[in-house]
Design an enzyme around this catalytic site. Structure first.
Site, PDB file in Angstrom:
ATOM      1  N   HIS A 148      -3.400   7.109   1.950  1.00  0.00           N
ATOM      2  CA  HIS A 148      -3.924   5.785   1.404  1.00  0.00           C
ATOM      3  C   HIS A 148      -5.315   5.503   1.951  1.00  0.00           C
ATOM      4  CE1 HIS A 148      -3.901   1.499   0.321  1.00  0.00           C
ATOM      5  NE2 HIS A 148      -3.905   1.097   1.647  1.00  0.00           N
TER       6      HIS A 148
ATOM      7  N   ASN B 215      -9.907  -0.444  -0.911  1.00  0.00           N
ATOM      8  CA  ASN B 215      -8.728  -0.350  -0.762  1.00  0.00           C
ATOM      9  C   ASN B 215      -7.997  -0.861  -2.179  1.00  0.00           C
ATOM     10  OD1 ASN B 215      -5.854  -0.576  -0.370  1.00  0.00           O
ATOM     11  ND2 ASN B 215      -6.014  -1.717   1.750  1.00  0.00           N
TER      12      ASN B 215
ATOM     13  N   CYS C  94       0.870  -1.073  -0.159  1.00  0.00           N
ATOM     14  CA  CYS C  94      -0.037   0.029  -0.058  1.00  0.00           C
ATOM     15  C   CYS C  94       0.942   1.111   0.034  1.00  0.00           C
ATOM     16  CB  CYS C  94      -1.044  -0.063   1.079  1.00  0.00           C
ATOM     17  SG  CYS C  94      -2.171  -1.483   0.934  1.00  0.00           S
TER      18      CYS C  94
HETATM   19  O1  UT7 Z   1      -3.983  -1.195   3.348  1.00  0.00           O
HETATM   20  C1  UT7 Z   1      -2.833  -2.092   4.038  1.00  0.00           C
HETATM   21  C2  UT7 Z   1      -3.081  -1.533   5.503  1.00  0.00           C
HETATM   22  N1  UT7 Z   1      -4.366  -2.247   5.877  1.00  0.00           N
HETATM   23  C3  UT7 Z   1      -5.004  -1.849   6.981  1.00  0.00           C
HETATM   24  O2  UT7 Z   1      -4.731  -0.562   7.301  1.00  0.00           O
HETATM   25  C4  UT7 Z   1      -6.212  -2.377   7.556  1.00  0.00           C
HETATM   26  C5  UT7 Z   1      -6.155  -2.312   9.071  1.00  0.00           C
HETATM   27  N2  UT7 Z   1      -7.284  -2.943   9.541  1.00  0.00           N
HETATM   28  C6  UT7 Z   1      -8.607  -2.661   9.462  1.00  0.00           C
HETATM   29  O3  UT7 Z   1      -8.866  -1.713   8.749  1.00  0.00           O
HETATM   30  C7  UT7 Z   1      -9.526  -3.187  10.441  1.00  0.00           C
HETATM   31  O4  UT7 Z   1      -9.045  -4.123  11.355  1.00  0.00           O
HETATM   32  C8  UT7 Z   1     -10.538  -4.247   9.676  1.00  0.00           C
HETATM   33  C9  UT7 Z   1     -11.675  -3.366   8.639  1.00  0.00           C
HETATM   34  C10 UT7 Z   1      -9.858  -5.209   8.732  1.00  0.00           C
HETATM   35  C11 UT7 Z   1     -11.489  -4.970  10.698  1.00  0.00           C
HETATM   36  O5  UT7 Z   1     -12.080  -3.948  11.677  1.00  0.00           O
HETATM   37  P1  UT7 Z   1     -12.112  -4.421  13.153  1.00  0.00           P
HETATM   38  O6  UT7 Z   1     -12.829  -3.310  13.916  1.00  0.00           O
HETATM   39  O7  UT7 Z   1     -10.629  -4.197  13.370  1.00  0.00           O
HETATM   40  O8  UT7 Z   1     -12.655  -5.465  13.507  1.00  0.00           O
HETATM   41  P2  UT7 Z   1     -12.219  -6.970  14.267  1.00  0.00           P
HETATM   42  O9  UT7 Z   1     -11.373  -7.505  13.182  1.00  0.00           O
HETATM   43  O10 UT7 Z   1     -11.699  -6.784  15.415  1.00  0.00           O
HETATM   44  O11 UT7 Z   1     -13.272  -7.633  14.252  1.00  0.00           O
HETATM   45  C12 UT7 Z   1     -14.537  -7.288  14.956  1.00  0.00           C
HETATM   46  C13 UT7 Z   1     -15.696  -8.531  14.942  1.00  0.00           C
HETATM   47  C14 UT7 Z   1     -15.024  -9.877  15.001  1.00  0.00           C
HETATM   48  O12 UT7 Z   1     -16.288 -10.527  15.409  1.00  0.00           O
HETATM   49  P3  UT7 Z   1     -15.947 -10.828  17.190  1.00  0.00           P
HETATM   50  O13 UT7 Z   1     -14.712 -11.570  17.211  1.00  0.00           O
HETATM   51  O14 UT7 Z   1     -15.899  -9.708  17.894  1.00  0.00           O
HETATM   52  O15 UT7 Z   1     -17.102 -11.781  17.236  1.00  0.00           O
HETATM   53  C15 UT7 Z   1     -14.811 -10.024  13.522  1.00  0.00           C
HETATM   54  O16 UT7 Z   1     -15.261 -11.786  13.357  1.00  0.00           O
HETATM   55  O17 UT7 Z   1     -16.275  -8.346  13.577  1.00  0.00           O
HETATM   56  C16 UT7 Z   1     -16.183  -9.540  12.973  1.00  0.00           C
HETATM   57  N3  UT7 Z   1     -15.956  -9.320  11.300  1.00  0.00           N
HETATM   58  C17 UT7 Z   1     -17.070  -9.060  10.639  1.00  0.00           C
HETATM   59  N4  UT7 Z   1     -18.372  -8.907  10.955  1.00  0.00           N
HETATM   60  C18 UT7 Z   1     -18.905  -8.857   9.633  1.00  0.00           C
HETATM   61  C19 UT7 Z   1     -14.840  -9.265  10.792  1.00  0.00           C
HETATM   62  N5  UT7 Z   1     -15.226  -9.089   9.561  1.00  0.00           N
HETATM   63  C20 UT7 Z   1     -16.402  -8.964   9.471  1.00  0.00           C
HETATM   64  C21 UT7 Z   1     -17.260  -8.689   8.227  1.00  0.00           C
HETATM   65  N6  UT7 Z   1     -18.577  -8.742   8.598  1.00  0.00           N
HETATM   66  N7  UT7 Z   1     -16.995  -8.280   7.080  1.00  0.00           N
END
Ligand code: UT7
Length: 330
Positions: A255, A285, A114
């Site tokens: 980004h 992204n 990225c």
């Molecule tokens: O571009 C290169 C660099 N990349 C980035 O900068 C991305 C960085 N990361 C992020 O943007 C975020 O971490 C994500 C958008 C990928 C995820 O968001 P989050 O707020 O960190 O969510 P999480 O991974 O902590 O997940 C929270 C909950 C989980 O469920 P439990 O364990 O709390 O029951 C996940 O399983 O949300 C669940 N979850 C979803 N639910 C519905 C994860 N993906 C999804 C989904 N739909 N698509």
């Protein structure tokens, strides 16, 4: 003052096919509400089978050359930022060079995920500043759909396909162009965002396919924390060392990985939200394409004026991160 690289053209291209959050609701256990509130993404573009990322790069570059009114033969160098080249080799730069008919250009691919566009812009500017070259094309193109597992809800909602590019040429006036860049990498981030299969460590095998090692993996939470910190730090650093504040900036082009990361960086810089370029809602992204695409959109909307200060910043796999300060010169 020595000679500086100015941006004399910018363009982007996206495929027509749209994949909306509603479409994804039918594919994996997710909701439009979750994706929108956690990431800011509403839809993304998909290239489809039969074409690779170089195709999009060529489309963006052809539009740029037309708008700039120059022929491909005038290009000296083509640098392509991508993590999804058509093939391991030859590189996308050769493919794009050939398709454009840029017969006087050499080129190479640059892999910084990225941060690819910022690293490529930094690199390209040096070939102008040194006096070695006069027309350098910098392309960011990624077909993320080719390496995305559409059964994994934690990653498949995030990514899309696009290409964008800029042309660098020497500037005549002092104080314009690519004024500065600050780039970093920290390989301890390698365990949190990667694609393992198909390289020399894990060559393609039945096992790599069975274990889904040809798809990208992301530990979202860990990467999120690092991204919020590092992208904000590097954006503030480039302001401070150029004795500027967020109030001096006409546009901040970050980004586009997550709206919450963008917002955190903009707040730390003290840049008002109307100066922050955001298109993650429409494209998701697109890795190396996000930043030049944001620049291309504001340019084609007629928003840029000569003398505008622009800060671009990125964070991505590696980890890699960086920022660039550009003063708009045309
Ligand atoms: O571009 C290169 C660099 N990349 C980035 O900068 C991305 C960085 N990361 C992020 O943007 C975020 O971490 C994500 C958008 C990928 C995820 O968001 P989050 O707020 O960190 O969510 P999480 O991974 O902590 O997940 C929270 C909950 C989980 O469920 P439990 O364990 O709390 O029951 C996940 O399983 O949300 C669940 N979850 C979803 N639910 C519905 C994860 N993906 C999804 C989904 N739909 N698509």
């Amino acid at each position: 003052m020595g000679r500086k690289a100015i941006i004399t053209g910018v363009s982007h291209w996206v495929p027509e096919q749209v994949l909306t959050n509603k479409d994804l609701e039918k594919m994996v256990d997710t909701t439009d509400e979750w994706i929108t509130t956690r990431t800011g993404i509403k839809e993304r573009r998909i290239l489809g089978p039969g074409k690779g990322s170089s195709y999009m790069g060529v489309k963006a570059a052809q539009r740029l050359l037309k708008e700039r009114g120059i022929s491909a033969e005038e290009l000296d160098l083509i640098i392509v930022a991508t993590v999804t080249p058509d093939t391991m080799f030859p590189n996308n730069a050769c493919r794009i060079q050939h398709e454009l008919g840029a017969k006087n250009a050499w080129g190479f691919d640059l892999n910084a995920a990225c941060s690819g566009f910022i690293f490529a812009l930094s690199t390209a500017s040096q070939f102008i500043e040194s006096g070695k070259h006069n027309k350098v094309l910098v392309v960011g193109t990624d077909k993320m759909s080719a390496i995305t597992d559409y059964t994994d809800r934690t990653t498949c909602v995030l990514f899309g396909d696009a290409a964008a590019c800029v042309l660098l040429e020497p500037g005549e006036e002092e104080g314009y162009g690519v004024l500065d860049f600050v780039n970093y990498c920290d390989g301890s981030g390698k365990d949190y965002l990667y694609l393992l299969g198909g390289g020399s460590l894990y060559p393609a095998s039945h096992e790599t396919v069975d274990k889904k090692m040809h798809y990208l993996f992301q530990d979202g939470k860990t990467v999120f924390k690092a991204a919020v910190q590092m992208m904000a730090d590097v954006s503030v650093e480039i302001l401070e060392r150029n004795r500027l504040t967020g109030k001096d900036i006409a546009y901040f082009i970050p980004h586009q990985a997550n709206y919450r990361i963008i917002d955190a960086a903009a707040r730390r810089m003290g840049v008002d939200s109307d100066k922050v370029v955001v298109n993650i809602d429409r494209y998701g992204n697109t890795t190396a394409a996000t930043i030049p695409m944001g620049l291309s959109e504001i340019y084609h909307d007629g928003k840029l004026k000569k003398g505008d200060y622009i800060v671009m910043a990125a964070f991505g796999a590696g980890y890699t991160w960086g920022s660039a300060l550009v003063r708009w010169a045309i």
